[in-house]
Design an enzyme around this catalytic site. Structure first.
Site, PDB file in Angstrom:
ATOM      1  N   TRP A  19       0.798  -1.221   0.000  1.00  0.00           N
ATOM      2  CA  TRP A  19       0.000   0.000   0.000  1.00  0.00           C
ATOM      3  C   TRP A  19       0.837   1.281   0.000  1.00  0.00           C
ATOM      4  O   TRP A  19       0.334   2.359  -0.284  1.00  0.00           O
ATOM      5  CB  TRP A  19      -0.897   0.025   1.247  1.00  0.00           C
ATOM      6  CG  TRP A  19      -0.148  -0.345   2.511  1.00  0.00           C
ATOM      7  CD1 TRP A  19      -0.120  -1.576   3.103  1.00  0.00           C
ATOM      8  CD2 TRP A  19       0.704   0.496   3.287  1.00  0.00           C
ATOM      9  NE1 TRP A  19       0.698  -1.556   4.206  1.00  0.00           N
ATOM     10  CE2 TRP A  19       1.216  -0.288   4.348  1.00  0.00           C
ATOM     11  CE3 TRP A  19       1.084   1.838   3.214  1.00  0.00           C
ATOM     12  CZ2 TRP A  19       2.095   0.211   5.305  1.00  0.00           C
ATOM     13  CZ3 TRP A  19       1.954   2.347   4.164  1.00  0.00           C
ATOM     14  CH2 TRP A  19       2.441   1.543   5.199  1.00  0.00           C
ATOM     15  N   ASN A  20       2.139   1.204   0.325  1.00  0.00           N
ATOM     16  CA  ASN A  20       2.853   2.446   0.627  1.00  0.00           C
ATOM     17  C   ASN A  20       3.156   3.325  -0.592  1.00  0.00           C
ATOM     18  O   ASN A  20       3.207   4.544  -0.482  1.00  0.00           O
ATOM     19  CB  ASN A  20       4.125   2.183   1.435  1.00  0.00           C
ATOM     20  CG  ASN A  20       5.068   1.219   0.765  1.00  0.00           C
ATOM     21  OD1 ASN A  20       4.686   0.472  -0.137  1.00  0.00           O
ATOM     22  ND2 ASN A  20       6.314   1.210   1.201  1.00  0.00           N
ATOM     23  N   LYS A  23      -2.296  -8.354  -7.618  1.00  0.00           N
ATOM     24  CA  LYS A  23      -2.954  -8.510  -6.325  1.00  0.00           C
ATOM     25  C   LYS A  23      -2.399  -7.382  -5.450  1.00  0.00           C
ATOM     26  O   LYS A  23      -1.299  -7.474  -4.911  1.00  0.00           O
ATOM     27  CB  LYS A  23      -2.643  -9.886  -5.717  1.00  0.00           C
ATOM     28  CG  LYS A  23      -3.511 -10.236  -4.484  1.00  0.00           C
ATOM     29  CD  LYS A  23      -3.211  -9.384  -3.324  1.00  0.00           C
ATOM     30  CE  LYS A  23      -4.131  -9.567  -2.152  1.00  0.00           C
ATOM     31  NZ  LYS A  23      -4.123  -8.394  -1.255  1.00  0.00           N
ATOM     32  N   SER A  37      -5.194  -4.671   0.028  1.00  0.00           N
ATOM     33  CA  SER A  37      -6.639  -4.454   0.057  1.00  0.00           C
ATOM     34  C   SER A  37      -7.014  -3.006   0.343  1.00  0.00           C
ATOM     35  O   SER A  37      -8.017  -2.496  -0.175  1.00  0.00           O
ATOM     36  CB  SER A  37      -7.277  -5.365   1.114  1.00  0.00           C
ATOM     37  OG  SER A  37      -7.080  -6.724   0.794  1.00  0.00           O
ATOM     38  N   GLY A  89       7.130  -6.311  -0.326  1.00  0.00           N
ATOM     39  CA  GLY A  89       6.426  -6.445   0.950  1.00  0.00           C
ATOM     40  C   GLY A  89       7.379  -6.834   2.063  1.00  0.00           C
ATOM     41  O   GLY A  89       8.591  -6.636   1.969  1.00  0.00           O
ATOM     42  N   GLU A  94      11.333  -7.814  -3.371  1.00  0.00           N
ATOM     43  CA  GLU A  94      11.848  -6.567  -2.792  1.00  0.00           C
ATOM     44  C   GLU A  94      11.196  -6.448  -1.434  1.00  0.00           C
ATOM     45  O   GLU A  94      10.004  -6.155  -1.311  1.00  0.00           O
ATOM     46  CB  GLU A  94      11.511  -5.382  -3.699  1.00  0.00           C
ATOM     47  CG  GLU A  94      12.294  -4.131  -3.366  1.00  0.00           C
ATOM     48  CD  GLU A  94      11.544  -3.195  -2.442  1.00  0.00           C
ATOM     49  OE1 GLU A  94      11.815  -3.259  -1.227  1.00  0.00           O
ATOM     50  OE2 GLU A  94      10.710  -2.420  -2.908  1.00  0.00           O
ATOM     51  N   LEU A  95      12.010  -6.690  -0.397  1.00  0.00           N
ATOM     52  CA  LEU A  95      11.452  -6.864   0.946  1.00  0.00           C
ATOM     53  C   LEU A  95      11.840  -5.712   1.874  1.00  0.00           C
ATOM     54  O   LEU A  95      12.055  -4.598   1.430  1.00  0.00           O
ATOM     55  CB  LEU A  95      11.898  -8.225   1.482  1.00  0.00           C
ATOM     56  CG  LEU A  95      11.633  -9.403   0.525  1.00  0.00           C
ATOM     57  CD1 LEU A  95      12.166 -10.703   1.094  1.00  0.00           C
ATOM     58  CD2 LEU A  95      10.151  -9.513   0.193  1.00  0.00           C
ATOM     59  N   CYS A 116      10.425   1.204   2.372  1.00  0.00           N
ATOM     60  CA  CYS A 116      11.478   0.217   2.582  1.00  0.00           C
ATOM     61  C   CYS A 116      12.855   0.861   2.500  1.00  0.00           C
ATOM     62  O   CYS A 116      13.802   0.407   3.144  1.00  0.00           O
ATOM     63  CB  CYS A 116      11.357  -0.919   1.575  1.00  0.00           C
ATOM     64  SG  CYS A 116      11.252  -0.350  -0.138  1.00  0.00           S
ATOM     65  N   GLU A 170      13.535  -3.586  11.759  1.00  0.00           N
ATOM     66  CA  GLU A 170      13.060  -2.510  10.894  1.00  0.00           C
ATOM     67  C   GLU A 170      11.941  -1.756  11.589  1.00  0.00           C
ATOM     68  O   GLU A 170      11.018  -2.358  12.139  1.00  0.00           O
ATOM     69  CB  GLU A 170      12.533  -3.074   9.568  1.00  0.00           C
ATOM     70  CG  GLU A 170      11.985  -1.996   8.648  1.00  0.00           C
ATOM     71  CD  GLU A 170      11.434  -2.546   7.340  1.00  0.00           C
ATOM     72  OE1 GLU A 170      11.367  -1.785   6.367  1.00  0.00           O
ATOM     73  OE2 GLU A 170      11.075  -3.747   7.306  1.00  0.00           O
TER      74      GLU A 170
END
Length: 457
Positions: free
Chosen positions: A130-131, A154, A157, A206, A228-229, A262, A361
């Site tokens: 969402w960011n 996807k 939400s 995410g 990409e975490l 991130c 984090e």
């Protein structure tokens, strides 16, 4: 079942959407696959023209889309406009450079003719957060479409409205029907989506935990992933740095996207000779940012995306303080009525190994200042993490800075005298628990193609 978008300013439901059933999801994927069978035969010039049209529409609709982001996840309007324009730029970048990146490459061998060809692989599933509701999607979608792939999204939400607008942009730009579709579903449906035989690869942005789950399932099915975490980006400030400039950049880098990025600066590692001076300048910079309604033009810092995320962040701050950190700014939840998911810019000092703010984090407007004995110690602290997404160093010694950035820091991107950021022309991604694979640039468009050897005797 239904999902809702909720305004983080006041907690009011913006809109509720009916979830796609399992059958509807697989029907959408089948439609995208059928579209791909024709779309993969289109030429680069046709794809480029369509991407340029997307870029034009993004620019025309920037204010509308920025407002939608402000409503769904709290991004200030000026930041939302900048995000949409960045999406326009990545479409232009691949429209202008994609054909060159994917041109056949001749390789001299004993054959009469041998070369490498880059060919589309099919339908790529994107699982996005969402960011950055538009940028995260377009940095996958622009190269995927230019390469001749198709996609299904996807999205998180909470930003379903943004996801629907992205599909609308692709349709309105004139792309062939069904080359891209949004799946309206919860994360529970992801497993079934990955299992669909028409899904050939998965890209996820995410959390590290989400990445592990997706990688495990996709790996069992021998489907490629790009992950990409999370990140805990270190910013090193050496004694000869321009402290005013460094403090300004660091404050902006910590508070980008309301601190929810991130690659936002997380750990500020300052050599002891200048830690007091830097901290004072940094505190002033953090405190100067205006918190308020994201729909107002002069707002620098809006709410966090959801109240529960704000509450989790506050618990991280409280635990860090209990473990020995000192809070010199913020650290409190606003009590003003109606401020649903806001959190004040916060600075923790005296952060050391073993304190949560050092080891984990922190995804919000909270900065951890760590004192280093010297340059060697600062590098050690910077690398003392499970993550490896971005890193920055501030010093007036150009040769030293480049050596540290190139050879000493363990991260996918290292910046000197500048905050970490993504650029359409530069590969973006991490190492270790921050993931693998690359987005953007030439390397990004090569992630989801068949790199085929052709050998003719």
């Amino acid at each position: 079942m239904s999902i809702s978008s909720i305004n983080p300013v006041n907690g009011v439901i913006i809109k509720t959407y009916q979830e796609d059933s399992a059958d509807q999801i697989h029907q959408k994927i089948d439609q995208v696959h059928q579209a791909w069978l024709s779309y993969k035969e289109t030429d680069f010039k046709s794809r480029a023209m369509l991407l340029l049209q997307v870029s034009k529409l993004l620019t025309e609709r920037k204010d509308q889309l920025a407002k939608l982001m402000a409503l769904e996840m709290g991004k200030p309007l000026k930041a939302g406009v900048a995000e949409v324009l960045k999406c326009a730029s990545v479409c232009e970048y691949y429209a202008e450079n994609g054909a060159e990146f994917l041109a056949d490459q001749s390789i001299k061998t004993t054959a009469a003719k041998s070369y490498v060809s880059f060919q589309p692989i099919g339908v790529v599933l994107a699982i996005m957060p969402w960011n950055f509701p538009f940028w995260q999607v377009f940095r996958f979608l622009a190269p995927a479409l230019m390469a001749g792939n198709c996609g299904v999204l996807k999205h998180s939400s909470g930003v379903t409205g943004c996801a629907i607008e992205i599909e609308k942009l692709i349709i309105d730009a004139g792309f062939p029907e069904n080359v891209f579709k949004t799946l309206i579903c919860s994360s529970k449906a992801i497993s079934g989506v990955i299992e669909n035989p028409y899904i050939k690869a998965v890209t996820l942005t995410g959390s590290t935990e989400a990445g592990k789950k997706v990688a495990e399932q996709a790996g069992k099915l021998i489907k490629k992933t790009v992950l990409e975490l999370g990140g805990s980006d270190p910013y090193i400030i050496l004694s000869d740095a321009d402290l005013k400039k460094a403090a300004k950049i660091c404050a902006e880098a910590r508070l980008i996207n309301n601190g929810q990025s991130c690659i936002a600066a997380k750990r500020f590692i300052v050599v002891k000779e200048v830690v007091e001076q830097f901290t004072a300048l940094f505190k002033a910079g953090m405190a100067s940012k205006k918190t308020g309604d994201p729909l107002l033009d002069d707002t620098d810092l809006g709410p966090m995306a959801r109240a529960e995320l704000r509450d989790e962040l506050h618990q991280q701050v409280l635990k860090s303080i209990k473990q020995g950190a000192k809070c010199i700014l913020g650290g409190e939840i606003p009590v003003t009525e109606g401020e649903h998911a806001y959190y004040q810019p916060t600075i923790l000092t005296g952060v050391k190994k073993g304190i949560l703010a050092y080891d984990e984090e922190i995804f919000g407007p909270v900065a951890a200042i760590i004192t280093a004995d010297d340059t060697k110690d600062a590098i050690h602290i910077a690398n003392d993490t499970n993550f490896g997404l971005g890193a920055a160093i501030f010093t007036e010694n150009a040769s030293l800075a480049e050596n540290i950035a190139r050879n000493k820091l363990a991260a996918g991107s290292c910046f000197v005298n500048e905050g970490v950021k993504s650029d359409p022309a530069l590969p973006f991604g991490g190492i270790n628990q921050s993931g693998y694979g690359r987005e953007l640039g030439m390397f990004g468009i090569h992630e989801f193609v068949n790199i085929k050897t052709v050998y003719i005797k």
